[in-house]
Write a protein that holds these residues in place. Sequence first.
Motif: not given
Lengths: 91, 342
Positions: B264-270
Amino acid sequence: MSMEKSVNRIEEKLAAYIVENCLPKNNSQFIEYDKNLFDAGIVDSAGLVSFICYIEVEFNISVPDMDLLPENFASIKTIAHYIRKQQKVAG
Amino acid sequence: MSMLRKCLVWDLDNTLWDGICLEGNVLVRPEVVNAIRELDKRGILNSIASRGDEETAMKVLQENALDRYFLVPKINWLPKSQNISAIARELDIDLGAFAYIDDEEFEREQVAFMVPGILTLEASQVQNLPFLSDFTPAEVTKEASERRILYQTELNRKREKQSFASRKDFLLSCRMKLKVRPAEEQDIPRLCELITRTHQLNTTGLIFARDYITEILAQKTGSTKVMVAELEDKYGSYGIIGTAIAEEIPPEWILKYLALSCRVMGRGIERAFLCAMLMKASDAGLLRTIAEYRDTGKNRMMRALYQMTGFKYDESQSDGEILQFVKSLDGLPEIPAWVKLV
């Protein structure tokens, strides 16, 4: 004219990186220097770290972890300001 | 001279079908259908470079249930060599791996002259196509029979990405939904997998034993909580993509551990996951949060996450290994606009 060019060269390089790596590939490629990169979804935590790797090599500075702050890395404008400051410290 | 071809480009009138489309009825012969299907099954792609009206021609292909076999068909009035070059570019296949079939000698010669290395074939050779060595791979794998679908999916993905004006528009169009909830017993295998397999989006890199997680979950009233985040978007569900371990010791909420799948990297989910938990802690009446971080050499992005969302490094509370970051719970960072909490 040439003065103005050198003033904006850091911003231009940063914008070119963002356009190349983080934006949809369109005909019109444009990024405002004061756009918040996080709010616009252009970089997230992982994207920022990759961007910083580029910045460290391209501008020959090191970015300590302590400096990973919104006031330094929110937009192209703040990043360019930060780079100039670091270059002065190093120089 | 023969080599395996990756793509066969078809002319339409008097080649793929008998007759001229714009002048009335045309007929697709069974041996043509057979050749197209057979090549497709072998992983050799089919495309079209033909003069004519695109809408009329595509309708005939649809009526014959053939439209799905052709990738990036070019039906227009441009020179055929130019169309073939465009097909090669869009599919990212070398022009020398192309073949072209046309009933008119002028067209075949024009294409052969302009596109070195291409194999040109007369329309009368249609029934022989499956027997030519140029179209006979040594082995037909499962991957080969699905090659057209893989190319189609990739083309769709590229097109979709290109059609957005900004990155944010693209992220909004994905309609991401994030669900943050307490972990349950059936989540344990997935949690252990996340804990051992994620290295970059992982705040401490510490490995928690399965028994330890099981024990926390069993103590429902304890101060330690395990949370999970589930993500879905318009393409489907990703299941559990993140986990966190936190202690509630009023007035403090202590985030001991946070890990997310690199999928899920790259979409601001963290950021969304962290914000959602801070909101819950604030709603529960807690006033301050402390997040722990341990540098593993690979997880700098998690330190960036904390600092970029307003956490301040607290040197006085940090020992050499575990660093502490603090933040007041009034004034929370915003959840990215493209993530909906459910």
